[in-house]
Enzyme design. Structure first.
Site, PDB file in Angstrom:
ATOM      1  N   LYS A  74       4.251  -9.764  10.771  1.00 25.43           N
ATOM      2  CA  LYS A  74       3.212  -9.401   9.795  1.00 25.43           C
ATOM      3  C   LYS A  74       3.806  -9.429   8.387  1.00 25.43           C
ATOM      4  O   LYS A  74       4.958  -9.008   8.188  1.00 25.43           O
ATOM      5  CB  LYS A  74       2.677  -8.008  10.139  1.00 25.43           C
ATOM      6  CG  LYS A  74       1.444  -7.595   9.350  1.00 25.43           C
ATOM      7  CD  LYS A  74       0.914  -6.256   9.855  1.00 25.43           C
ATOM      8  CE  LYS A  74      -0.345  -5.814   9.128  1.00 25.43           C
ATOM      9  NZ  LYS A  74      -0.881  -4.542   9.667  1.00 25.43           N
ATOM     10  N   SER A 149      -5.664  -4.503  10.783  1.00 22.58           N
ATOM     11  CA  SER A 149      -5.247  -5.419   9.752  1.00 22.58           C
ATOM     12  C   SER A 149      -4.234  -6.456  10.216  1.00 22.58           C
ATOM     13  O   SER A 149      -3.990  -7.426   9.505  1.00 22.58           O
ATOM     14  CB  SER A 149      -4.665  -4.649   8.574  1.00 22.58           C
ATOM     15  OG  SER A 149      -3.484  -3.962   8.976  1.00 22.58           O
ATOM     16  N   SER A 173      -4.296  -0.742  13.353  1.00 20.83           N
ATOM     17  CA  SER A 173      -4.124  -2.153  12.980  1.00 20.83           C
ATOM     18  C   SER A 173      -3.361  -3.036  13.953  1.00 20.83           C
ATOM     19  O   SER A 173      -3.330  -4.251  13.776  1.00 20.83           O
ATOM     20  CB  SER A 173      -3.481  -2.255  11.608  1.00 20.83           C
ATOM     21  OG  SER A 173      -4.458  -2.014  10.642  1.00 20.83           O
TER      22      SER A 173
HETATM   23  N1  GLN Z   1      -8.504   0.063   9.324  1.00 28.47           N
HETATM   24  C1  GLN Z   1      -7.659   1.156   8.993  1.00 28.47           C
HETATM   25  C2  GLN Z   1      -7.503   1.259   7.503  1.00 28.47           C
HETATM   26  O1  GLN Z   1      -8.052   0.467   6.826  1.00 28.47           O
HETATM   27  C3  GLN Z   1      -6.327   1.004   9.651  1.00 28.47           C
HETATM   28  C4  GLN Z   1      -5.426   0.055   8.972  1.00 28.47           C
HETATM   29  C5  GLN Z   1      -4.076  -0.040   9.617  1.00 28.47           C
HETATM   30  O2  GLN Z   1      -3.839   0.480  10.717  1.00 28.47           O
HETATM   31  N2  GLN Z   1      -3.145  -0.630   8.894  1.00 28.47           N
HETATM   32  O3  GLN Z   1      -6.842   2.090   6.995  1.00 28.47           O
END
Ligand code: GLN
EC number: 6.3.5.7
Length: 451
Positions: A74, A149, A173
């Site tokens: 990532k 994400s 994510s």
């Molecule tokens: N969707 C969640 C957020 O926007 C989780 C994001 C993540 O786990 N990086 O914070």
């Protein structure tokens, strides 16, 4: 072929690391323009690495646990010489000057880093649509979001572009895109894996973890990346025991009524089907109630805004790239503004302190439920992934996370494993366990995968 068997084959002259890599490079070449899973691929360096590993194997020398496996990372994890952009214009020209601890460990075990994957900008999202470099398509359900994400990492695994991928999970994510793309994803116990070299979203929630197509890939990767790191004071002294072997027979599986209630019916049916199959194998289903489901998203997002605001103060345009507020997208800007507002001293009692109290309540509630069972099983995501480009209100986007944020609020391990599909769109089963019981989840995943 299972990932562990592939490593064996590579070590035993049945397949070369170079052949393994070559196949993935071809796949990326053929598919990445459409899918946009990788933002950067460094084929030449990877080929050199593979040749070096092959030479060692040919001459009978030792190789590591990941010998010849191809790994996507990532874009918010530091890898030397790669573009660590966090999919933001802010860092579009930033090149990693060192390896994060997880990357160093992967390289020491002869994993081959092939490239950097797409993601929501600074990991703040659930769809990978907020990437400065454009969205990622879902290889398992083309035309839909891959989730986020870590959408690029999940899509790369789902499209057969690498053996393993790393993601980060702050509120789901890793698990969310694993669920939407039909692959496996694992968020370790908070502190089980070093965060050194990860760009923070919300540091009290963030964990790095693996995505893979099979359980052996998950457990191999966890084994390599977890463990105490003097460079990250939040890491735990001892690594989770990943050798746990528990059959489904006699396993106490908690099913939380409220988790199913907030989930679309068609997804519930798939989950019930999987739970039924587990029960057929002798698992004991225990019905549970979780009292604070409505508190989870407000608590998570409030803390997320505050911690993210503080983490972004270093992107002021002096040391790293552009000033973040000048170039970032609307979701990142919303979090910076909200975080800055909530962080004002005079408001702290009103918002932040209360969020911390709510976090304690949620942590106590979920660990309390876990004290009655070995594992909690349920849906990973309460709704199906939307069509790419469909405009959602922030609250609709946040609603994807209601079932995943609990594990981050409580610091417990959690994973997603494919459970089936709704009209061809993958659905994931989430497993959660007590802090340190990462191995219990891996063991259950192994059993569930063979049902
Ligand atoms: N969707 C969640 C957020 O926007 C989780 C994001 C993540 O786990 N990086 O914070």
């Amino acid at each position: 072929m299972e990932t562990v068997d592939k490593v064996d084959m590579i070590k035993n002259h049945g397949l070369t690391a170079s052949e393994n890599l070559e196949k993935f490079l071809k796949r990326i070449e053929a598919k990445n323009d459409d899918i946009n899973a990788f933002l950067e691929v460094r084929g030449e360096e990877a080929i050199k690495r593979a040749e070096e590993i092959d030479a060692r194997i040919a001459s009978g020398k030792e190789t590591g646990k990941l010998a010849g496996l191809v790994i996507g990372v990532k874009s918010n994890i530091n890898v030397e010489d790669f573009n660590v952009s966090a999919a933001s214009k802010t860092l579009e020209n930033y090149t990693g000057s060192y390896d994060a601890t997880v990357i160093r460990r992967i390289k020491e075990e002869d994993g081959i880093i092939i490239g950097m994957t797409n993601m929501d900008e600074f990991a703040a999202g659930s769809s990978t649509e907020t990437s400065f470099f454009g969205p990622t398509d879902n290889p398992a359900a083309p035309g839909r979001i891959p989730g986020g994400s870590s959408g690029g990492s999940a899509a790369a695994v789902a499209a057969g572009m690498c053996d393993l991928a790393l993601g980060s999970d702050t509120g789901g994510s890793i698990r969310n895109p694993a669920s939407h793309c039909g692959v496996m994803g694992f968020k370790p116990t908070y502190g089980a894996v070093s965060r050194q070299g990860l760009l923070d979203l919300a540091m009290s929630f963030d964990q790095i973890g693996p995505l893979a197509a099979d359980v052996s890939g998950i457990s191999l990767a966890l084994d390599v990346i977890s463990g105490y790191d003097p460079a990250d004071p939040t890491t735990l002294d001892s690594s989770p025991d990943l050798e746990v072997e528990r059959e489904l027979k006699g396993l106490r599986v908690g099913v939380v009524r409220e988790f199913l209630e907030v989930t679309d019916e068609a997804i519930d049916e798939v989950i019930q089907g999987k739970l039924g199959a587990m029960e057929d194998e002798g698992a004991e289903i225990v019905e549970l109630d979780f009292g604070y489901i409505d508190l989870c998203l407000p608590t998570y997002y409030l803390i997320n805004y505050v911690e993210f605001f503080s983490a972004t103060r270093k992107y002021d345009g002096r040391k790293y790239g552009h000033r973040i507020e000048d170039v970032c997208g609307s979701e990142v800007l919303r979090r910076i503004h909200m975080g800055s507002y909530i962080s004002q001293k005079e408001l702290s009692g009103k918002y932040y302190k209360r969020a911390l109290q709510a976090r304690s309540l949620i942590r106590r509630e979920i660990t309390g439920l876990l004290s009655h069972v070995d594992i909690i099983a349920g849906p990973t995501v309460p709704k199906l992934p939307h069509t790419l480009g469909e405009e959602l209100e922030p609250m609709e986007m946040y609603a994807y996370d209601v079932l995943t944020v609990i594990a981050n609020l409580a610091g417990i391990p959690a994973a997603s494993i494919p459970a089936g599909d709704v009209g061809g769109v993958p659905v994931g089963l989430q497993l959660q366990a007590k802090p340190g019981d990462d191995g219990m989840i891996v063991s259950a995943m192994r059993e569930i995968a063979s049902l």
